[in-house]
Write a protein that holds these residues in place. Structure first.
Motif, mmCIF file in Angstrom:
data_model
loop_
_atom_site.group_PDB
_atom_site.id
_atom_site.type_symbol
_atom_site.label_atom_id
_atom_site.label_comp_id
_atom_site.label_asym_id
_atom_site.label_seq_id
_atom_site.Cartn_x
_atom_site.Cartn_y
_atom_site.Cartn_z
ATOM 1 N N LYS A 33 0.835 -1.210 0.000
ATOM 2 C CA LYS A 33 0.000 0.000 0.000
ATOM 3 C C LYS A 33 0.864 1.252 0.000
ATOM 4 C CE LYS A 33 -4.139 -1.918 2.130
ATOM 5 N NZ LYS A 33 -5.077 -1.846 3.260
ATOM 6 N N VAL A 34 1.943 1.244 0.771
ATOM 7 C CA VAL A 34 2.856 2.395 0.806
ATOM 8 C C VAL A 34 3.434 2.634 -0.584
ATOM 9 C CG1 VAL A 34 5.107 3.177 1.661
ATOM 10 C CG2 VAL A 34 3.424 2.275 3.262
ATOM 11 N N GLN A 35 3.870 1.571 -1.253
ATOM 12 C CA GLN A 35 4.442 1.713 -2.597
ATOM 13 C C GLN A 35 3.403 2.251 -3.574
ATOM 14 O OE1 GLN A 35 6.066 -2.165 -3.438
ATOM 15 N NE2 GLN A 35 7.900 -1.805 -2.207
ATOM 16 N N ALA A 36 2.161 1.787 -3.466
ATOM 17 C CA ALA A 36 1.099 2.258 -4.359
ATOM 18 C C ALA A 36 0.833 3.743 -4.139
ATOM 19 C CB ALA A 36 -0.183 1.443 -4.145
ATOM 20 N N VAL A 37 0.780 4.162 -2.879
ATOM 21 C CA VAL A 37 0.523 5.578 -2.572
ATOM 22 C C VAL A 37 1.692 6.441 -3.051
ATOM 23 C CG1 VAL A 37 0.244 7.241 -0.683
ATOM 24 C CG2 VAL A 37 -1.082 5.136 -0.689
ATOM 25 N N GLN A 38 2.922 5.966 -2.856
ATOM 26 C CA GLN A 38 4.087 6.730 -3.326
ATOM 27 C C GLN A 38 4.061 6.872 -4.840
ATOM 28 O OE1 GLN A 38 7.238 4.421 -1.513
ATOM 29 N NE2 GLN A 38 7.457 5.867 0.179
ATOM 30 N N SER A 39 3.666 5.825 -5.530
ATOM 31 C CA SER A 39 3.584 5.871 -6.988
ATOM 32 C C SER A 39 2.495 6.850 -7.435
ATOM 33 C CB SER A 39 3.287 4.469 -7.519
ATOM 34 O OG SER A 39 3.140 4.483 -8.908
ATOM 35 N N GLN A 40 1.343 6.809 -6.771
ATOM 36 C CA GLN A 40 0.264 7.748 -7.096
ATOM 37 C C GLN A 40 0.712 9.183 -6.852
ATOM 38 O OE1 GLN A 40 -2.832 6.311 -4.529
ATOM 39 N NE2 GLN A 40 -3.812 5.128 -6.136
ATOM 40 N N PHE A 41 1.437 9.409 -5.768
ATOM 41 C CA PHE A 41 1.904 10.746 -5.437
ATOM 42 C C PHE A 41 2.881 11.254 -6.496
ATOM 43 C CE2 PHE A 41 4.583 13.835 -3.202
ATOM 44 C CZ PHE A 41 3.598 14.668 -2.654
#
Length: 75
Positions: A33-41
């Protein structure tokens, strides 16, 4: 006697093992989830930079056009 203690100990070790597995699974899920949010950001930041470039271009273009119109109208 000793049999009861061994059974309880084994049950507690099994419970601890299940909790450890659950923790590991939740840590992996959290990392994803952290990686997904960082990618979205990162994608959002890139989109914002693109919009800012477009805004600057439009502002410069309209400013140039506006200045020309103003001069034509005697302003």
């Amino acid at each position: 006697g000793d049999g009861t203690i061994a059974i309880r100990e084994r049950a507690l070790r099994d419970r601890i093992r299940r909790i450890d597995v659950d923790i590991a699974n939740k840590e992996r899920m959290t990392e994803r989830k952290v990686q997904a949010v960082q990618s979205q950001f990162a994608r959002m930041e890139a989109a914002m930079a693109n919009l800012q470039r477009q805004q600057a271009y439009v502002g410069a273009t309209l400013g140039a056009v506006g200045g020309g119109v103003s001069q034509l109208l005697g302003g």
